[in-house]
Design an enzyme around this catalytic site. Structure first.
Site, PDB file in Angstrom:
ATOM      1  N   SER A 143       3.106  11.957  -1.027  1.00  0.00           N
ATOM      2  CA  SER A 143       3.874  11.663  -2.236  1.00  0.00           C
ATOM      3  C   SER A 143       3.918  12.940  -3.050  1.00  0.00           C
ATOM      4  O   SER A 143       3.091  13.841  -2.838  1.00  0.00           O
ATOM      5  CB  SER A 143       3.155  10.569  -3.039  1.00  0.00           C
ATOM      6  OG  SER A 143       3.707  10.444  -4.333  1.00  0.00           O
ATOM      7  N   TYR A 156      -4.417   6.170  -6.300  1.00  0.00           N
ATOM      8  CA  TYR A 156      -3.249   6.529  -5.488  1.00  0.00           C
ATOM      9  C   TYR A 156      -3.279   8.012  -5.143  1.00  0.00           C
ATOM     10  O   TYR A 156      -3.115   8.396  -3.986  1.00  0.00           O
ATOM     11  CB  TYR A 156      -1.970   6.168  -6.256  1.00  0.00           C
ATOM     12  CG  TYR A 156      -0.698   6.335  -5.459  1.00  0.00           C
ATOM     13  CD1 TYR A 156      -0.350   5.416  -4.475  1.00  0.00           C
ATOM     14  CD2 TYR A 156       0.159   7.409  -5.687  1.00  0.00           C
ATOM     15  CE1 TYR A 156       0.813   5.563  -3.741  1.00  0.00           C
ATOM     16  CE2 TYR A 156       1.333   7.565  -4.961  1.00  0.00           C
ATOM     17  CZ  TYR A 156       1.658   6.625  -3.991  1.00  0.00           C
ATOM     18  OH  TYR A 156       2.822   6.776  -3.266  1.00  0.00           O
TER      19      TYR A 156
HETATM   20  N1  LIG Z   1       9.037   4.534  -3.340  1.00  0.00           N
HETATM   21  C1  LIG Z   1       8.620   5.661  -3.872  1.00  0.00           C
HETATM   22  O1  LIG Z   1       9.119   6.060  -4.943  1.00  0.00           O
HETATM   23  C2  LIG Z   1       7.548   6.469  -3.191  1.00  0.00           C
HETATM   24  C3  LIG Z   1       7.216   7.724  -3.727  1.00  0.00           C
HETATM   25  C4  LIG Z   1       6.241   8.484  -3.107  1.00  0.00           C
HETATM   26  C5  LIG Z   1       5.621   8.014  -1.958  1.00  0.00           C
HETATM   27  N2  LIG Z   1       5.947   6.781  -1.458  1.00  0.00           N
HETATM   28  C6  LIG Z   1       5.258   6.339  -0.241  1.00  0.00           C
HETATM   29  O2  LIG Z   1       6.209   5.885   0.700  1.00  0.00           O
HETATM   30  C7  LIG Z   1       5.575   4.996   1.626  1.00  0.00           C
HETATM   31  C8  LIG Z   1       6.449   3.776   1.843  1.00  0.00           C
HETATM   32  O3  LIG Z   1       6.464   2.997   0.656  1.00  0.00           O
HETATM   33  P1  LIG Z   1       7.817   2.369   0.060  1.00  0.00           P
HETATM   34  O4  LIG Z   1       8.077   3.037  -1.213  1.00  0.00           O
HETATM   35  O5  LIG Z   1       8.870   2.319   1.093  1.00  0.00           O
HETATM   36  O6  LIG Z   1       7.290   0.882  -0.329  1.00  0.00           O
HETATM   37  P2  LIG Z   1       7.641  -0.556   0.289  1.00  0.00           P
HETATM   38  O7  LIG Z   1       6.681  -1.499  -0.360  1.00  0.00           O
HETATM   39  O8  LIG Z   1       9.088  -0.839   0.160  1.00  0.00           O
HETATM   40  O9  LIG Z   1       7.284  -0.387   1.840  1.00  0.00           O
HETATM   41  C9  LIG Z   1       5.956  -0.274   2.281  1.00  0.00           C
HETATM   42  C10 LIG Z   1       5.790  -1.069   3.580  1.00  0.00           C
HETATM   43  O10 LIG Z   1       4.413  -0.952   3.998  1.00  0.00           O
HETATM   44  C11 LIG Z   1       3.979  -2.237   4.454  1.00  0.00           C
HETATM   45  N3  LIG Z   1       2.530  -2.335   4.386  1.00  0.00           N
HETATM   46  C12 LIG Z   1       1.739  -2.531   3.296  1.00  0.00           C
HETATM   47  N4  LIG Z   1       0.451  -2.616   3.656  1.00  0.00           N
HETATM   48  C13 LIG Z   1       0.412  -2.446   5.011  1.00  0.00           C
HETATM   49  C14 LIG Z   1      -0.636  -2.425   5.965  1.00  0.00           C
HETATM   50  N5  LIG Z   1      -1.916  -2.616   5.613  1.00  0.00           N
HETATM   51  N6  LIG Z   1      -0.314  -2.201   7.258  1.00  0.00           N
HETATM   52  C15 LIG Z   1       0.978  -2.031   7.644  1.00  0.00           C
HETATM   53  N7  LIG Z   1       2.017  -2.075   6.788  1.00  0.00           N
HETATM   54  C16 LIG Z   1       1.729  -2.268   5.482  1.00  0.00           C
HETATM   55  C17 LIG Z   1       4.705  -3.220   3.543  1.00  0.00           C
HETATM   56  O11 LIG Z   1       4.754  -4.521   4.109  1.00  0.00           O
HETATM   57  C18 LIG Z   1       6.067  -2.559   3.403  1.00  0.00           C
HETATM   58  O12 LIG Z   1       6.957  -3.020   4.408  1.00  0.00           O
HETATM   59  C19 LIG Z   1       4.191   4.698   1.035  1.00  0.00           C
HETATM   60  O13 LIG Z   1       3.221   5.468   1.713  1.00  0.00           O
HETATM   61  C20 LIG Z   1       4.323   5.162  -0.406  1.00  0.00           C
HETATM   62  O14 LIG Z   1       3.084   5.515  -0.969  1.00  0.00           O
HETATM   63  C21 LIG Z   1       6.899   6.009  -2.048  1.00  0.00           C
END
Ligand SMILES: NC(=O)c1ccc[n+]([C@@H]2O[C@H](COP(=O)([O-])OP(=O)(O)OC[C@H]3O[C@@H](n4cnc5c(N)ncnc54)[C@H](O)[C@@H]3O)[C@@H](O)[C@H]2O)c1
Length: 282
Positions: A143, A156
């Site tokens: 991130s 986080y």
């Molecule tokens: N959305 C943002 O702005 C943002 C910014 C920086 C980093 N991220 C990172 O991006 C990645 C994806 O997140 P996102 O934003 O798409 O969120 P999201 O919630 O839309 O998707 C995350 C997915 O991970 C799955 N998940 C949760 N716990 C799990 C587990 N124990 N085992 C397997 N799957 C699991 C969820 O069911 C979901 O489908 C994460 O690592 C998050 O930290 C997101």
């Protein structure tokens, strides 16, 4: 890696958000996509979207916090497609509690998914990639808060800095092999990340509500949130260029510069101390 058609990608957290965006971008390149998620329904829905793009796909239920679950994912992916060339350790959760008020259950949950999940993926897939002799690539989702601190969640950022340290060092170790590594450092992306609690295991629920409720940070002035499929396209570009860090928002550049300027300025204090010690001994 330059060729994608016919190669196989495994994406954890592939049932939503950035993982789904990568699945769609990869499918458009003709890749086979294994969509792994703790939510099987969500993984199956994305696998259907991939198939609708004329790519092969497999949905697998997987909890990345458990090594056996990730090992089983590796077995299913290899049994179905023969080999895995791209691994995206992407599953992640955000937490609505400040680090100063964190419970042990909070730490276990967030560390288990965000950091141990990436470690488990590395353990389960990297040996096979190295042994295959194929061009392979691992993308670990950190991130922007894996480089600059999150305003309100030490939990986080602890996990995301961990992913950065693990991946940057692994890049050194993997130099000269056929396995590349990239760290995805998104800023704001339109996903369900703020609803992460939907997947917190019952055994790791916080025993009491936080004394100070979480408020979404307004510290960073980021660009409007990006759509996840664009992030998937940036990931493809990052793999092609063998980028170590993949960014999604130009505004993060200034935040990283400010962090490093502050760090570098601490050397002035060291220089003062060295000077005073030298004059004392002269
Ligand atoms: N959305 C943002 O702005 C943002 C910014 C920086 C980093 N991220 C990172 O991006 C990645 C994806 O997140 P996102 O934003 O798409 O969120 P999201 O919630 O839309 O998707 C995350 C997915 O991970 C799955 N998940 C949760 N716990 C799990 C587990 N124990 N085992 C397997 N799957 C699991 C969820 O069911 C979901 O489908 C994460 O690592 C998050 O930290 C997101």
């Amino acid at each position: 890696m330059l060729e994608f058609a016919g190669k196989t990608a495994v994406i954890t957290g592939g049932g939503s958000g950035i993982g789904r965006g990568m699945a769609i971008a990869f499918a458009r390149e003709g890749m086979n996509v294994v969509v792994a998620d703790v939510e099987l329904d969500a993984a199956e829905a994305v696998a259907q979207e991939v198939k609708a793009l004329d790519a092969r796909s497999l949905a697998v239920q997987c909890d990345v916090a458990g090594l056996e679950s990730v090992r089983s994912l590796a077995g299913r992916a290899t049994a179905e497609f023969g080999s895995v060339e791209v691994l995206c350790n992407n599953a992640g959760v955000s937490i609505g509690r400040r680090g100063m008020y964190a419970t042990h259950e909070d730490w276990q949950w967030v560390m288990g998914v965000n950091l141990w999940g990436v470690i488990h993926g590395t353990e389960a897939f990297l040996p096979g990639m190295l042994a295959s002799g194929n061009d392979c690539h691992i993308v670990n989702t950190s991130s922007m808060n894996g480089i600059v601190p999150s305003a309100r969640s030490a939990l986080y950022s602890a996990t995301k800095y961990g992913v950065l340290g693990l991946s940057e060092t692994l890049a050194n170790e993997l130099a000269g092999t056929k396995v590349g590594i990239s760290i995805l450092c998104p800023a704001a992306v339109t996903t369900r990340i703020m609803e992460s609690e939907r997947n917190r295991p019952a055994g790791l629920l916080a025993p009491e509500p936080p004394p100070v409720p979480h408020a979404v940070s307004s510290t960073f002035d980021l660009s409007p949130a990006l759509d996840p499929v664009s992030v998937g396209e940036l990931v493809l570009l990052g793999i092609r260029r063998n980028q170590l860090h993949i960014f999604t928002d130009q505004k993060v550049r200034a935040l990283i510069e400010a962090r490093h300027q502050r760090m570098l300025s601490e050397f002035d204090v060291l220089a003062e101390w060295e000077q005073s010690r030298a004059s004392a001994t002269n």
